[in-house]
Design a protein around this motif. Structure first.
Motif, mmCIF file in Angstrom:
data_model
loop_
_atom_site.group_PDB
_atom_site.id
_atom_site.type_symbol
_atom_site.label_atom_id
_atom_site.label_comp_id
_atom_site.label_asym_id
_atom_site.label_seq_id
_atom_site.Cartn_x
_atom_site.Cartn_y
_atom_site.Cartn_z
ATOM 1 N N VAL A 91 22.705 124.274 62.541
ATOM 2 C CA VAL A 91 23.117 125.629 62.881
ATOM 3 C C VAL A 91 24.446 125.602 63.636
ATOM 4 N N ALA A 92 24.561 124.647 64.570
ATOM 5 C CA ALA A 92 25.753 124.596 65.416
ATOM 6 C C ALA A 92 27.004 124.202 64.625
ATOM 7 N N LEU A 93 26.827 123.399 63.570
ATOM 8 C CA LEU A 93 27.984 123.011 62.750
ATOM 9 C C LEU A 93 28.612 124.240 62.095
ATOM 10 N N GLY A 94 27.740 125.053 61.487
ATOM 11 C CA GLY A 94 28.248 126.277 60.870
ATOM 12 C C GLY A 94 28.877 127.181 61.913
ATOM 13 N N MET A 95 28.210 127.253 63.056
ATOM 14 C CA MET A 95 28.704 128.104 64.141
ATOM 15 C C MET A 95 30.080 127.639 64.604
ATOM 16 N N THR A 96 30.303 126.324 64.626
ATOM 17 C CA THR A 96 31.596 125.794 65.058
ATOM 18 C C THR A 96 32.729 126.343 64.185
ATOM 19 N N LEU A 97 32.497 126.313 62.878
ATOM 20 C CA LEU A 97 33.544 126.785 61.970
ATOM 21 C C LEU A 97 33.781 128.280 62.153
ATOM 22 N N VAL A 98 32.682 129.021 62.322
ATOM 23 C CA VAL A 98 32.825 130.466 62.512
ATOM 24 C C VAL A 98 33.578 130.752 63.809
ATOM 25 N N ILE A 99 33.198 130.056 64.870
ATOM 26 C CA ILE A 99 33.841 130.284 66.167
ATOM 27 C C ILE A 99 35.318 129.903 66.114
ATOM 28 N N GLY B 284 30.591 121.313 73.452
ATOM 29 C CA GLY B 284 31.387 120.377 72.666
ATOM 30 C C GLY B 284 32.877 120.614 72.762
ATOM 31 N N GLY B 285 33.289 121.633 73.491
ATOM 32 C CA GLY B 285 34.710 121.804 73.773
ATOM 33 C C GLY B 285 35.448 122.738 72.827
ATOM 34 N N THR B 286 34.745 123.410 71.920
ATOM 35 C CA THR B 286 35.424 124.387 71.062
ATOM 36 C C THR B 286 35.434 125.725 71.799
ATOM 37 N N THR C 125 30.488 119.214 68.920
ATOM 38 C CA THR C 125 29.281 119.985 68.607
ATOM 39 C C THR C 125 28.071 119.061 68.480
ATOM 40 N N LEU C 126 28.287 117.871 67.885
ATOM 41 C CA LEU C 126 27.202 116.891 67.775
ATOM 42 C C LEU C 126 26.683 116.531 69.162
ATOM 43 N N VAL C 127 27.616 116.199 70.064
ATOM 44 C CA VAL C 127 27.214 115.830 71.425
ATOM 45 C C VAL C 127 26.511 117.012 72.104
ATOM 46 N N GLY C 128 27.075 118.196 71.932
ATOM 47 C CA GLY C 128 26.473 119.390 72.531
ATOM 48 C C GLY C 128 25.038 119.600 72.051
ATOM 49 N N SER C 129 24.814 119.416 70.740
ATOM 50 C CA SER C 129 23.469 119.594 70.197
ATOM 51 C C SER C 129 22.513 118.564 70.786
ATOM 52 N N LEU C 130 22.992 117.305 70.905
ATOM 53 C CA LEU C 130 22.137 116.251 71.461
ATOM 54 C C LEU C 130 21.786 116.566 72.915
ATOM 55 N N VAL C 131 22.771 117.036 73.681
ATOM 56 C CA VAL C 131 22.513 117.344 75.093
ATOM 57 C C VAL C 131 21.422 118.408 75.201
ATOM 58 N N ILE C 132 21.552 119.461 74.408
ATOM 59 C CA ILE C 132 20.581 120.562 74.535
ATOM 60 C C ILE C 132 19.193 120.137 74.073
ATOM 61 N N THR C 133 19.135 119.363 72.975
ATOM 62 C CA THR C 133 17.818 118.906 72.508
ATOM 63 C C THR C 133 17.176 117.966 73.533
ATOM 64 N N THR C 134 17.958 117.027 74.050
ATOM 65 C CA THR C 134 17.434 116.080 75.046
ATOM 66 C C THR C 134 16.949 116.826 76.273
#
Lengths: 344, 526
Positions: free
Chosen positions: A59-67, A267-269, A281-290
């Motif tokens: 979800v966050a990958l798609g969101m990154t492009l939209v943002i 993730g800094g975007t 975004t990858l790091v951001g997703s990992l942080v939130i899941t962890t």
């Protein structure tokens, strides 16, 4: 690269947060970081994090492009619910729910529906010129209702081995869900950085009118990212519904748009659009899941879960903010001024 | 430009006797460093009450940086800022404003969607019992506007006014705070002659009231008309402080550019007009009754290869609108356009680009440069857009193209990885030109390419235009400066009130007066 430069890296603090969470969980429950092999599959905390973060990452990958195009997509959670509803209803209605062909056909149907929603969102934003937050709010609210209509107000459950594989299966010892997310991540990275799509998205996000005058198909690009975002949310919806083998229209992907936006920001975007970072975004997703996982391990009282999550997120965002970083640096040495950004 | 052959006097700064009062602002030894660049190195600046002080220098000389150092936008590495005898460090423009230092920036920095009154009074609304008294606020705004002879409705939205009026509103806003120091950064670059006069009347009035005015402009005429004293910067260092009356123009330009007189004269030498041998060549672009409702009335225009067609007219006369139709930035609703003899409908800039037509917009910041991208990315953007997103320009090719144009146009800093938004105005303009030249256009539409850039860069761009035409490119050249249009163009199309009113074939006997007469008469007898 010296220590200072590492500390100034955009992803330094998110990574620190990730490590701190992992270490704290491991201290509390020493078995957490252990990875064992059972029946040829990898098991353990880290593998679990990878498996569980796949939904958010997609979800966050798609969101990154939209943002990056100055937009936002609030409808991703609803798209997940619709994807699950369409796929599972079709599987449930078919005479042979266990057949691979049934499952693939059902997924294709769901993907087509999701793409349709993406096209609709993109049309409202790129062609009609409605503000993204308003345009996608339509499906955020209406989407779950549509999912309910599809499932007839029930929570549709199915038994289908191929569909169950999506979330619970393993391949080469790794969870299939994590592999799917990794594949999509790689594909997105190639799509944006090996072609010119990434820089054109950034250019449109930074200055839409200048991009148009430079001959960039600004409208098409904006439209495209909403379609991509819906497609990724659809795949996330498959994983989610496969996890419980049920289409729960009310709860599938509930509030995931907020987590996704958070992952992108960590993730800094910038929400202002422009430069984006998929790795971030990858790091951001990992942080939130962890974070979500460690809350249970650390024994945080259920009542305090939201507060704890908020505190960690605030800490990371604060440490990342240019203003705070500037203050900290100038406290250490009162030299080398950095031009403070002022809104032009 | 005069070219008086007077002897070059030594670099003697003017004695501080011009005013017996102490300076209201004294900056000494100001040094500002950005990562990798020393933007300012030990610069001094003194502003005296009741004086107009011009800050002179080429693009990238450090004028804007010095202003931002004074107003606290940038923090300084070394040096002192003394305001009214006490040393100060401002942390931002708001604090500087409280100390009586107001700034009007080059590009209008106002809120488009607020009313004129709200913009003028923003942060200084009239309050009663803690609440904003809107009626009194509007009344106060009207009075401030009246002081500037600006007869506009304070309740109208700002965006409904022309850029020129917006600029005056921005200046009006600076007056509201009863500033003792007013900084005008390129205030006149988008104003026409009358508006400049109006602004200068206000500036003189402020001066007589004891306000210190720091004036930054590339128009030498204006600097000499209004300033009492000037400080010249070059490459981030101080060249000197001079009394305007003591410094002939040639010497000023020489100090700004730091080159010998011969080189300077060579640069300033008017590009030779080459009269194109037309014969039976067909025009590259031919507009027949092309128009757009509410934008520009139907016009005919031919542009031949190897020819520069100048568009002359006042601000808002339809120059930009005409160019936008030829580029497909706006769609025409009547008439026909032929490109290379083929009837063509241009629906988007992309379709114009495909026919080798490019347009460089008059507003660099909002319609030109992509600020956060690098110089390299900005230059190849046009090429990339043409190729589509799927076929990325190979890194090597991009580097080659960029290196070629950075070198040919003299883009500074010559670093392709520099963020384009951090470049000075003139260099941003060159980056834009590079973007378009890289696409190898056949028709180049240049809208105010020399606005707000320094003498040196201006001469370079003029020469480039002449060269490109000589090599067979068709050029449409738009400028508010008639001299420039006359110097470069083979033919001049004159516009007034969004209508093309006539056309002049340029020659040695054509003067700016002819063009002005044509504009004034509205083309009745032309």
């Amino acid at each position: 690269m010296n220590l200072g430069a590492i500390a100034r890296h955009r992803l330094f603090w998110p990574l620190v947060a990730l490590v701190v969470l992992l270490v704290a969980s491991a201290l509390k429950s020493p078995a957490f970081l252990e990875v064992t092999v059972r029946d040829g599959h990898l098991f353990g905390g880290p593998v679990d994090i990878l498996r569980r973060s796949s939904v958010l990452l997609l979800v966050a990958l798609g969101m990154t492009l939209v943002i990056a195009t100055r937009g936002i997509d609030l409808s991703v959670g609803a798209v997940m619910a619709i994807a699950g509803a369409v796929a599972l209803s079709q599987i449930a209605a078919s005479p042979d729910p266990g057949a691979l062909s049934t499952v693939l056909l059902a997924m294709l149907t769901a993907l087509a529906v999701a793409l349709g929603i993406g096209v609709f969102n993109g049309f409202l934003v790129a062609v009609v010129g409605i503000q993204p937050i308003v345009a996608t709010l339509i499906f955020m609210t209406a989407g779950r209702g549509i999912a309910m209509l599809i499932t007839g107000g029930q929570i549709t459950t199915v038994t289908s081995a191929p569909y169950k594989t999506i979330a619970s299966g393993y391949w080469l010892g790794l969870p299939v869900a994590a592999l799917i997310a990794a594949l999509i991540f790689g594909a997105t990275a190639l799509l944006t950085r090996r072609t010119a799509l990434g820089v054109l998205i950034e250019s449109v996000g930074i200055n839409p009118s200048a991009s148009r005058l430079a001959g960039v198909r600004a409208r098409t690009i904006i439209w495209t990212v909403y379609v991509i975002c819906a497609a990724f949310a659809c795949i996330a919806g498959f994983i989610k519904s496969s996890d419980i083998m049920a289409a729960d229209s009310n709860n599938a992907g509930l509030f995931i748009e907020l987590d996704a936006i958070l992952a992108v920001v960590i993730g800094g975007t910038s929400l202002a659009g422009g430069k984006f970072s998929l790795t971030g975004t990858l790091v951001g997703s990992l942080v939130i899941t962890t974070l979500t996982l460690s809350i249970t391990i650390l024994g945080i009282p259920v009542n305090a879960v939201s507060l704890f999550k908020a505190l960690v997120v605030i800490a990371v965002c604060l440490l990342q903010s240019p203003v705070v970083q500037h203050r900290m640096r100038s406290r250490r040495r009162r030299a080398a001024p950095v031009p403070v950004e002022v809104p032009a | 430009m005069t070219t008086s052959p007077s002897a070059i006097p030594a670099d003697q700064p003017a004695q501080p006797a011009a005013s017996d009062r102490p300076p209201v602002v004294a900056m000494t030894g100001i040094t500002v460093t950005f990562p990798g660049v020393k933007a300012l190195d030990g610069v001094d600046l003194r502003l005296f009450p009741g004086e107009v002080h011009a800050l002179m220098g080429e693009n990238g000389a450090g004028k804007s940086t010095l202003i931002k150092a004074l107003t606290g936008v940038y923090s300084i590495d070394a040096g002192t800022i003394v305001v009214d005898g006490t040393e100060r460090t401002f942390t931002g423009p708001a604090q500087a404003q409280l100390a009586g230092i107001s700034t009007v920036y080059q590009e209008v920095n106002l809120c488009d969607n607020l009313s004129v009154a709200e913009n003028v009074m923003l942060g200084h609304e009239v309050r009663r019992a803690g609440l904003v008294d809107f009626r009194a606020t509007r009344r106060a705004a009207r009075e401030h506007l009246k002081a500037l002879n600006l007869d506009i409705d304070p309740a109208s939205t700002l965006s409904s006014h022309s850029l020129a009026v917006q600029q005056l509103v921005a200046i009006c806003r600076a007056m509201v705070v009863d500033a003792r120091v007013v900084i005008l950064d390129e205030p006149t670059s988008s104003l026409d002659v009358d508006e400049v006069e109006r602004l200068f009347a206000v500036v003189r009035d402020l001066r007589s009231r004891g306000v210190a005015i720091l004036f930054v402009s590339h128009f030498l005429e204006q600097v000499y008309a209004i300033s009492d004293r000037m400080t010249v910067l070059r490459n981030g260092t101080l060249v000197g402080e001079y009394r305007t009356a003591d410094l002939p123009r040639v010497e000023l330009v020489q100090k700004m550019i730091g080159r010998s007189l011969e080189v300077l004269e060579q640069l300033e030498e008017a590009p030779k007009r080459v009269v194109a041998e037309r014969g039976d060549v067909q025009p590259y672009v031919q507009a027949i009754g092309l128009g757009r409702k509410g934008s520009i009335e139907p016009f005919d225009l031919d542009v031949y290869p190897g020819e520069v067609v100048g568009l002359a007219g006042l601000l808002g006369s339809g120059r930009t609108e005409l160019a936008r139709l030829l580029y497909g930035a706006d769609r025409s609703d009547v008439g026909e356009l032929r490109v290379d003899g083929q009837p063509t409908k241009l629906r988007t800039p992309r379709s114009a680009l495909a026919r080798r037509i490019v347009y460089s917009s008059e507003s660099r910041k909002t319609e030109g440069i992509i600020g956060d991208l690098t110089v390299r990315e900005n230059i190849v953007l046009g090429l990339q857009a043409e190729r589509g997103w799927l076929r990325r320009i190979p890194q090597r090719k991009a580097d080659e193209v960029v290196a070629q144009y950075v070198e040919q146009l003299g883009i500074r800093p010559a670093n392709p990885d520099a963020i384009a938004g951090n470049l000075s105005g003139g260099n941003q303009q060159k980056v834009l030109l590079a973007r378009w030249l890289a696409t190898q256009p056949k028709l180049l539409l240049l809208d105010e390419p020399t606005r707000g850039i320094d003498v040196g860069a201006k001469a370079e761009i003029q020469r480039l235009v002449a060269e490109l035409a000589e090599q067979g490119m068709a050029v449409v050249f738009i400028s508010a400066e008639l001299e420039e249009v006359l110097r470069l163009s083979h033919r001049i199309a004159v516009l007034r009130d969004r209508r093309k009113i006539g056309e002049l074939t340029n020659g040695d006997d054509v003067t700016t007066d002819d063009v002005v007469d044509l504009i004034a008469s509205g083309g009745q007898d032309a």
